[in-house]
Design a protein around this motif. Structure first.
Motif, PDB file in Angstrom:
ATOM      1  N   ALA A  69       0.746  -1.374  -0.101  1.00 23.78           N
ATOM      2  CA  ALA A  69       0.133  -0.043  -0.097  1.00 23.78           C
ATOM      3  C   ALA A  69       0.854   1.265   0.009  1.00 23.78           C
ATOM      4  N   ARG A  70       1.961   1.349  -1.030  1.00 26.21           N
ATOM      5  CA  ARG A  70       2.810   2.206  -0.852  1.00 26.21           C
ATOM      6  C   ARG A  70       2.286   3.544  -1.071  1.00 26.21           C
ATOM      7  N   TYR A  71       1.221   3.719  -1.985  1.00 26.46           N
ATOM      8  CA  TYR A  71       0.715   5.171  -2.243  1.00 26.46           C
ATOM      9  C   TYR A  71       0.304   5.737  -1.042  1.00 26.46           C
ATOM     10  N   PHE A  72      -0.574   5.155  -0.168  1.00 20.73           N
ATOM     11  CA  PHE A  72      -1.207   5.575   1.077  1.00 20.73           C
ATOM     12  C   PHE A  72      -0.046   5.616   2.143  1.00 20.73           C
ATOM     13  N   TYR A  73       0.649   4.798   2.303  1.00 21.02           N
ATOM     14  CA  TYR A  73       1.770   4.915   3.232  1.00 21.02           C
ATOM     15  C   TYR A  73       2.760   6.316   3.093  1.00 21.02           C
ATOM     16  N   ASP A  74       3.046   6.361   1.689  1.00 24.90           N
ATOM     17  CA  ASP A  74       3.713   7.696   1.484  1.00 24.90           C
ATOM     18  C   ASP A  74       3.090   9.057   1.822  1.00 24.90           C
ATOM     19  N   MET A  75       1.735   8.790   1.200  1.00 23.89           N
ATOM     20  CA  MET A  75       0.960  10.076   1.542  1.00 23.89           C
ATOM     21  C   MET A  75       0.777  10.239   2.954  1.00 23.89           C
ATOM     22  N   VAL A  76       0.439   9.343   3.843  1.00 24.04           N
ATOM     23  CA  VAL A  76       0.322   9.517   5.317  1.00 24.04           C
ATOM     24  C   VAL A  76       1.617  10.152   5.885  1.00 24.04           C
ATOM     25  N   VAL A  77       2.819   9.462   5.795  1.00 24.62           N
ATOM     26  CA  VAL A  77       4.007  10.177   6.088  1.00 24.62           C
ATOM     27  C   VAL A  77       4.188  11.320   5.857  1.00 24.62           C
ATOM     28  N   ARG A  78       3.869  11.635   4.395  1.00 23.63           N
ATOM     29  CA  ARG A  78       3.951  13.244   3.878  1.00 23.63           C
ATOM     30  C   ARG A  78       3.299  14.251   4.980  1.00 23.63           C
ATOM     31  N   TYR A  79       2.092  13.798   5.209  1.00 16.79           N
ATOM     32  CA  TYR A  79       1.194  14.746   5.931  1.00 16.79           C
ATOM     33  C   TYR A  79       1.177  14.792   7.380  1.00 16.79           C
ATOM     34  N   VAL A  80       1.598  13.520   7.998  1.00 15.10           N
ATOM     35  CA  VAL A  80       1.391  13.349   9.280  1.00 15.10           C
ATOM     36  C   VAL A  80       2.719  12.750   9.865  1.00 15.10           C
ATOM     37  N   ASP A  81       3.161  13.457  10.934  1.00 17.44           N
ATOM     38  CA  ASP A  81       4.484  12.873  11.706  1.00 17.44           C
ATOM     39  C   ASP A  81       4.000  11.773  12.567  1.00 17.44           C
ATOM     40  N   LEU A  82       4.397  10.643  12.111  1.00 16.83           N
ATOM     41  CA  LEU A  82       4.023   9.337  13.029  1.00 16.83           C
ATOM     42  C   LEU A  82       5.238   8.706  13.536  1.00 16.83           C
ATOM     43  N   SER A  83       5.401   8.417  14.787  1.00 14.52           N
ATOM     44  CA  SER A  83       6.449   7.624  15.413  1.00 14.52           C
ATOM     45  C   SER A  83       6.047   6.011  15.168  1.00 14.52           C
ATOM     46  N   HIS A  84       7.178   5.391  14.992  1.00  7.78           N
ATOM     47  CA  HIS A  84       6.796   4.016  14.759  1.00  7.78           C
ATOM     48  C   HIS A  84       5.914   3.220  16.006  1.00  7.78           C
ATOM     49  N   ALA A  85       6.232   3.957  17.277  1.00  8.94           N
ATOM     50  CA  ALA A  85       5.372   3.352  18.293  1.00  8.94           C
ATOM     51  C   ALA A  85       3.952   3.537  18.152  1.00  8.94           C
ATOM     52  N   ASP A  86       3.519   4.544  17.225  1.00  7.39           N
ATOM     53  CA  ASP A  86       2.106   4.546  17.255  1.00  7.39           C
ATOM     54  C   ASP A  86       1.251   3.561  16.463  1.00  7.39           C
ATOM     55  N   VAL A  87       2.098   2.949  15.621  1.00  2.44           N
ATOM     56  CA  VAL A  87       1.861   2.003  14.720  1.00  2.44           C
ATOM     57  C   VAL A  87       1.607   0.422  15.286  1.00  2.44           C
ATOM     58  N   VAL A  88       0.106   0.175  15.570  1.00  2.00           N
ATOM     59  CA  VAL A  88       0.015  -1.078  16.126  1.00  2.00           C
ATOM     60  C   VAL A  88      -0.168  -2.121  15.292  1.00  2.00           C
ATOM     61  N   HIS A  89      -0.643  -1.912  14.089  1.00  2.00           N
ATOM     62  CA  HIS A  89      -1.055  -2.900  13.065  1.00  2.00           C
ATOM     63  C   HIS A  89      -0.717  -2.370  11.567  1.00  2.00           C
ATOM     64  N   VAL A  90      -0.248  -3.251  10.900  1.00  2.00           N
ATOM     65  CA  VAL A  90       0.150  -2.904   9.504  1.00  2.00           C
ATOM     66  C   VAL A  90      -0.544  -3.724   8.207  1.00  2.00           C
ATOM     67  N   VAL A  91      -1.486  -3.059   7.357  1.00  2.00           N
ATOM     68  CA  VAL A  91      -2.311  -3.699   6.599  1.00  2.00           C
ATOM     69  C   VAL A  91      -2.188  -3.272   5.170  1.00  2.00           C
ATOM     70  N   SER A  92      -2.806  -4.015   4.308  1.00  2.00           N
ATOM     71  CA  SER A  92      -2.906  -3.448   2.874  1.00  2.00           C
ATOM     72  C   SER A  92      -4.159  -2.911   2.332  1.00  2.00           C
ATOM     73  N   GLN A  93      -5.253  -3.386   2.865  1.00  2.00           N
ATOM     74  CA  GLN A  93      -6.545  -3.247   2.259  1.00  2.00           C
ATOM     75  C   GLN A  93      -7.454  -2.215   3.116  1.00  2.00           C
ATOM     76  N   ILE A  94      -7.988  -1.456   2.584  1.00  2.00           N
ATOM     77  CA  ILE A  94      -8.800  -0.484   3.301  1.00  2.00           C
ATOM     78  C   ILE A  94      -9.823  -1.066   4.099  1.00  2.00           C
ATOM     79  N   LEU A  95     -10.592  -1.976   3.597  1.00  2.00           N
ATOM     80  CA  LEU A  95     -11.576  -2.636   3.927  1.00  2.00           C
ATOM     81  C   LEU A  95     -11.097  -3.502   5.578  1.00  2.00           C
ATOM     82  N   THR A  96      -9.879  -3.858   5.455  1.00  2.00           N
ATOM     83  CA  THR A  96      -9.479  -4.358   6.543  1.00  2.00           C
ATOM     84  C   THR A  96      -9.203  -3.538   7.641  1.00  2.00           C
ATOM     85  N   MET A  97      -8.608  -2.400   7.227  1.00  2.00           N
ATOM     86  CA  MET A  97      -8.352  -1.222   8.206  1.00  2.00           C
ATOM     87  C   MET A  97      -9.633  -0.607   9.099  1.00  2.00           C
TER      88      MET A  97
END
Length: 293
Positions: free
Chosen positions: A200-228
């Motif tokens: 899900a590179r497109y959305f990953y890059d977009m979120v990182v571009r606009y929002v400063d997130l620390s790795h500690a904040d990410v509890v799950h990593v998925v590729s589908q919007i429905l799953t999210m």
């Protein structure tokens, strides 16, 4: 090998059960008609007709062959018109790739358009993430992709189909759920359901571009919007999704505007090989251009 003319002669005789009437129907004389049927029987290797001076009857093999001969002639008569429809893009096959998110936003509308504009075109649908769609086009396995940037502009042509907002989805019981819009600062220390950095590179890059997130904040990593959205509904965290995810109608979630993110940043493109020769693809692209002009 037999010819279509021989088959037409046989069908006429088989249906009339009379060489004279069959010859008149075909606007020819009886001797050449008889020769054509004889040549067909030699090519097939069996007698198709029992005949004498008084009557003509189909053999058992002739009865079976008649049904197949009719189908053969129908197909042969239809072939030129079919070839013309394929050349004009009104028939044939269009292999269409789409992402899961596209399935609940634009795909249905596009399929309806194809059905109305090119009803004789068969659709071959394949659900793939964008990078897989691009590779499938490169290998000649797809004609058109519904995907996200980036892609090689030298190899692929594209057309923007949809621009929408990036929004935040939260559980309906979350303290932020009553807000209309949130800012990046409001998300500090919240559990985040993140996008996969490659699938899900497109959305990953977009979120990182606009929002400063620390790795500690990410509890799950998925590729589908429905799953999210499903994980959000289960109270596992919050997530960044395209606004069209509202169309999923999932219970237990709320969608909030992101005040720090520009409107319309999420893009969906039609992507195709610049060298494609598929007439059905070009017919659809012509319609899309006309519809948007």
């Amino acid at each position: 090998m037999y010819t279509l003319d021989q088959v037409r002669c046989f069908v006429a005789v088989a249906e009339e059960l009379h060489f004279g009437r069959a010859a008149e129907r075909l606007s020819m004389t009886q001797p050449p008609l008889s020769r054509q049927v004889q040549k067909l029987e030699r090519a097939v290797g069996v007698a198709l007709l029992d005949r004498d001076n008084r009557h003509v009857e189909l053999t058992s093999a002739g009865t079976v062959f008649l049904a197949e001969a009719r189908r053969l002639l129908t197909a042969a008569d239809a072939a030129p018109a079919l070839a013309r429809r394929i050349a004009a893009g009104r028939a044939g096959v269009l292999r269409l790739g789409f992402t899961a998110a596209t399935g609940f936003s634009l795909l249905g509308t596009l399929m309806q358009t194809i059905s109305e504009v090119m009803p004789a075109v068969d659709l071959d649908l394949q659900e793939l993430v964008t990078i897989e769609q691009i590779e499938a086009i490169r290998r000649g396995e797809l004609d058109l992709a519904l995907g996200r940037p980036p892609f090689d502009d030298e190899l692929f042509d594209s057309r923007l189909l949809l621009s929408e907002d990036l929004v935040l989805v939260v559980p309906e019981s979350h303290p932020l759920a009553t807000s209309y819009a949130v800012r990046a600062a409001d998300l500090r220390d919240l559990p985040i359901i993140g996008h996969h950095p490659t699938k899900a590179r497109y959305f990953y890059d977009m979120v990182v571009r606009y929002v400063d997130l620390s790795h500690a904040d990410v509890v799950h990593v998925v590729s589908q919007i429905l799953t999210m959205c499903s994980l959000v509904g289960a109270g596992r965290g919050v997530a960044f999704v395209p606004e069209s995810a509202r169309l999923l109608g999932l219970p237990g979630v709320r969608f909030l505007e992101l005040a720090d993110v520009p409107h319309g940043v999420v893009e969906l493109h039609a992507i195709w090989d610049r060298t494609s020769k598929n007439p059905a693809l070009h017919q659809l692209l012509h319609h899309l251009r006309s519809d948007q002009d």
